[in-house]
Design a protein around this motif. Sequence first.
Motif, PDB file in Angstrom:
ATOM      1  N   THR A 105     -20.628  47.645  -6.837  1.00  0.00           N
ATOM      2  CA  THR A 105     -21.972  48.034  -6.857  1.00  0.00           C
ATOM      3  C   THR A 105     -23.040  46.724  -6.214  1.00  0.00           C
ATOM      4  OG1 THR A 105     -22.171  46.712  -9.018  1.00  0.00           O
ATOM      5  CG2 THR A 105     -22.215  49.467  -9.071  1.00  0.00           C
ATOM      6  N   VAL A 106     -22.447  45.785  -5.212  1.00  0.00           N
ATOM      7  CA  VAL A 106     -23.014  45.010  -4.279  1.00  0.00           C
ATOM      8  C   VAL A 106     -24.146  45.478  -3.635  1.00  0.00           C
ATOM      9  CG1 VAL A 106     -23.159  43.121  -2.819  1.00  0.00           C
ATOM     10  CG2 VAL A 106     -21.220  42.820  -4.506  1.00  0.00           C
ATOM     11  N   TYR A 107     -23.660  47.170  -3.077  1.00  0.00           N
ATOM     12  CA  TYR A 107     -25.148  47.526  -2.516  1.00  0.00           C
ATOM     13  C   TYR A 107     -26.021  47.628  -2.829  1.00  0.00           C
ATOM     14  CZ  TYR A 107     -21.541  47.173   0.947  1.00  0.00           C
ATOM     15  OH  TYR A 107     -21.185  46.061   2.350  1.00  0.00           O
ATOM     16  N   VAL A 108     -26.388  48.470  -4.174  1.00  0.00           N
ATOM     17  CA  VAL A 108     -26.587  48.789  -5.702  1.00  0.00           C
ATOM     18  C   VAL A 108     -27.677  47.952  -5.198  1.00  0.00           C
ATOM     19  CG1 VAL A 108     -27.001  49.944  -7.615  1.00  0.00           C
ATOM     20  CG2 VAL A 108     -25.395  51.143  -5.896  1.00  0.00           C
ATOM     21  N   GLY A 109     -27.002  46.677  -6.299  1.00  0.00           N
ATOM     22  CA  GLY A 109     -27.850  45.816  -6.910  1.00  0.00           C
ATOM     23  C   GLY A 109     -28.949  44.891  -5.534  1.00  0.00           C
ATOM     24  N   ALA A 110     -28.393  45.299  -4.072  1.00  0.00           N
ATOM     25  CA  ALA A 110     -29.108  44.770  -3.262  1.00  0.00           C
ATOM     26  C   ALA A 110     -30.025  45.298  -2.552  1.00  0.00           C
ATOM     27  CB  ALA A 110     -28.132  44.202  -2.048  1.00  0.00           C
ATOM     28  N   ALA A 111     -30.130  46.399  -2.783  1.00  0.00           N
ATOM     29  CA  ALA A 111     -31.318  47.373  -3.033  1.00  0.00           C
ATOM     30  C   ALA A 111     -32.306  47.516  -4.434  1.00  0.00           C
ATOM     31  CB  ALA A 111     -30.717  48.134  -2.480  1.00  0.00           C
ATOM     32  N   VAL A 112     -31.372  47.269  -5.311  1.00  0.00           N
ATOM     33  CA  VAL A 112     -32.684  47.448  -6.225  1.00  0.00           C
ATOM     34  C   VAL A 112     -33.199  45.516  -6.172  1.00  0.00           C
ATOM     35  CG1 VAL A 112     -32.759  46.794  -9.077  1.00  0.00           C
ATOM     36  CG2 VAL A 112     -30.997  48.112  -8.220  1.00  0.00           C
ATOM     37  N   ALA A 113     -32.378  44.477  -5.849  1.00  0.00           N
ATOM     38  CA  ALA A 113     -32.916  43.282  -5.670  1.00  0.00           C
ATOM     39  C   ALA A 113     -34.369  43.203  -4.581  1.00  0.00           C
ATOM     40  CB  ALA A 113     -32.430  42.329  -5.095  1.00  0.00           C
ATOM     41  N   LEU A 114     -33.856  43.834  -3.887  1.00  0.00           N
ATOM     42  CA  LEU A 114     -34.670  44.567  -2.328  1.00  0.00           C
ATOM     43  C   LEU A 114     -36.073  45.286  -2.894  1.00  0.00           C
ATOM     44  CD1 LEU A 114     -35.599  43.184   0.806  1.00  0.00           C
ATOM     45  CD2 LEU A 114     -34.754  45.663   1.617  1.00  0.00           C
ATOM     46  N   PHE A 115     -35.936  45.635  -3.239  1.00  0.00           N
ATOM     47  CA  PHE A 115     -36.885  46.946  -4.123  1.00  0.00           C
ATOM     48  C   PHE A 115     -37.734  45.997  -4.791  1.00  0.00           C
ATOM     49  CE2 PHE A 115     -38.158  49.540  -7.511  1.00  0.00           C
ATOM     50  CZ  PHE A 115     -39.887  50.295  -6.312  1.00  0.00           C
ATOM     51  N   GLY A 116     -37.457  45.407  -6.176  1.00  0.00           N
ATOM     52  CA  GLY A 116     -38.319  44.426  -6.970  1.00  0.00           C
ATOM     53  C   GLY A 116     -38.990  43.440  -6.354  1.00  0.00           C
ATOM     54  N   PHE A 117     -37.969  42.544  -5.265  1.00  0.00           N
ATOM     55  CA  PHE A 117     -38.447  41.605  -4.500  1.00  0.00           C
ATOM     56  C   PHE A 117     -40.051  42.622  -3.959  1.00  0.00           C
ATOM     57  CE2 PHE A 117     -38.731  38.623  -1.349  1.00  0.00           C
ATOM     58  CZ  PHE A 117     -38.853  37.960  -1.765  1.00  0.00           C
ATOM     59  N   ALA A 118     -40.072  43.600  -3.088  1.00  0.00           N
ATOM     60  CA  ALA A 118     -40.988  43.675  -2.597  1.00  0.00           C
ATOM     61  C   ALA A 118     -41.888  44.410  -3.035  1.00  0.00           C
ATOM     62  CB  ALA A 118     -41.162  45.145  -1.319  1.00  0.00           C
ATOM     63  N   LEU A 119     -41.790  45.180  -4.454  1.00  0.00           N
ATOM     64  CA  LEU A 119     -42.844  45.088  -5.739  1.00  0.00           C
ATOM     65  C   LEU A 119     -43.615  43.826  -5.901  1.00  0.00           C
ATOM     66  CD1 LEU A 119     -43.437  48.041  -6.844  1.00  0.00           C
ATOM     67  CD2 LEU A 119     -41.851  47.330  -8.448  1.00  0.00           C
ATOM     68  N   ALA A 120     -43.002  42.309  -6.004  1.00  0.00           N
ATOM     69  CA  ALA A 120     -43.690  41.814  -6.846  1.00  0.00           C
ATOM     70  C   ALA A 120     -44.264  40.896  -5.670  1.00  0.00           C
ATOM     71  CB  ALA A 120     -42.032  40.892  -7.537  1.00  0.00           C
ATOM     72  N   TRP A 121     -43.476  40.886  -4.598  1.00  0.00           N
ATOM     73  CA  TRP A 121     -44.340  40.081  -3.594  1.00  0.00           C
ATOM     74  C   TRP A 121     -44.961  40.416  -2.873  1.00  0.00           C
ATOM     75  CZ3 TRP A 121     -41.657  34.755  -1.555  1.00  0.00           C
ATOM     76  CH2 TRP A 121     -41.768  34.212  -2.220  1.00  0.00           C
ATOM     77  N   GLY A 122     -45.009  41.998  -2.401  1.00  0.00           N
ATOM     78  CA  GLY A 122     -46.477  42.805  -1.253  1.00  0.00           C
ATOM     79  C   GLY A 122     -46.863  43.028  -1.649  1.00  0.00           C
ATOM     80  N   PRO A 123     -47.378  42.594  -2.361  1.00  0.00           N
ATOM     81  CA  PRO A 123     -49.273  42.667  -3.043  1.00  0.00           C
ATOM     82  C   PRO A 123     -49.958  41.393  -2.182  1.00  0.00           C
ATOM     83  CG  PRO A 123     -48.332  44.030  -4.645  1.00  0.00           C
ATOM     84  CD  PRO A 123     -47.068  43.551  -4.032  1.00  0.00           C
ATOM     85  N   VAL A 124     -49.574  40.152  -3.595  1.00  0.00           N
ATOM     86  CA  VAL A 124     -49.685  39.097  -2.993  1.00  0.00           C
ATOM     87  C   VAL A 124     -49.702  38.546  -1.373  1.00  0.00           C
ATOM     88  CG1 VAL A 124     -48.605  36.442  -2.952  1.00  0.00           C
ATOM     89  CG2 VAL A 124     -48.363  38.422  -5.100  1.00  0.00           C
ATOM     90  N   ILE A 125     -48.399  38.784  -1.110  1.00  0.00           N
ATOM     91  CA  ILE A 125     -48.810  38.413   0.797  1.00  0.00           C
ATOM     92  C   ILE A 125     -49.669  39.802   1.355  1.00  0.00           C
ATOM     93  CG2 ILE A 125     -47.561  38.614   2.705  1.00  0.00           C
ATOM     94  CD1 ILE A 125     -44.835  38.666   0.882  1.00  0.00           C
TER      95      ILE A 125
END
Length: 166
Positions: free
Chosen positions: A51-71
Amino acid sequence: MDMPRNALLPGERLLWSGRPQRIAPRGLDWYCLAFGVVWVIVAFGIASGRTVYVGAAVALFGFALAWGPVIGRLWVLRRTVYAVTDGRVLVADGVTGHARASAYVRALPPPVTRPGQDGVGTLTFGEAGGFLGTFLAQATAKSSQPTIVLVAVPEAERVRDLIARA
């Protein structure tokens, strides 16, 4: 002066223009950035084996969701130009020159400054205080006219006086 001339109306006289100084994350932004980091750590901590690839996708999604508006907000703020004319207050894009928000000085409530260090401060119109007050003022505005907030304005007190005289 930094203001692109295509944002001014014919016959309008520019009194002051400037750009935000010391653009940095503030208040709620820091919580979003921290949440993004925690999200990535938790997503990779839960993911294991296949599930590393699923975890990476979830991590990337959450990262973009949290950091995107700030950036995004910081990027837009870096391109912003403020202007005070003999009749209006404008917030414009410094690259294209298109006005993002403008209002006639006579239609605005009196300007209020929250001075910061070295004369750099935030200028709001009305009694909205802080990030939450500004957000609530924008959310509950009865008109389609946007709330104008000038963030990190150099010599904020002088600009407030200039607007009050206009």
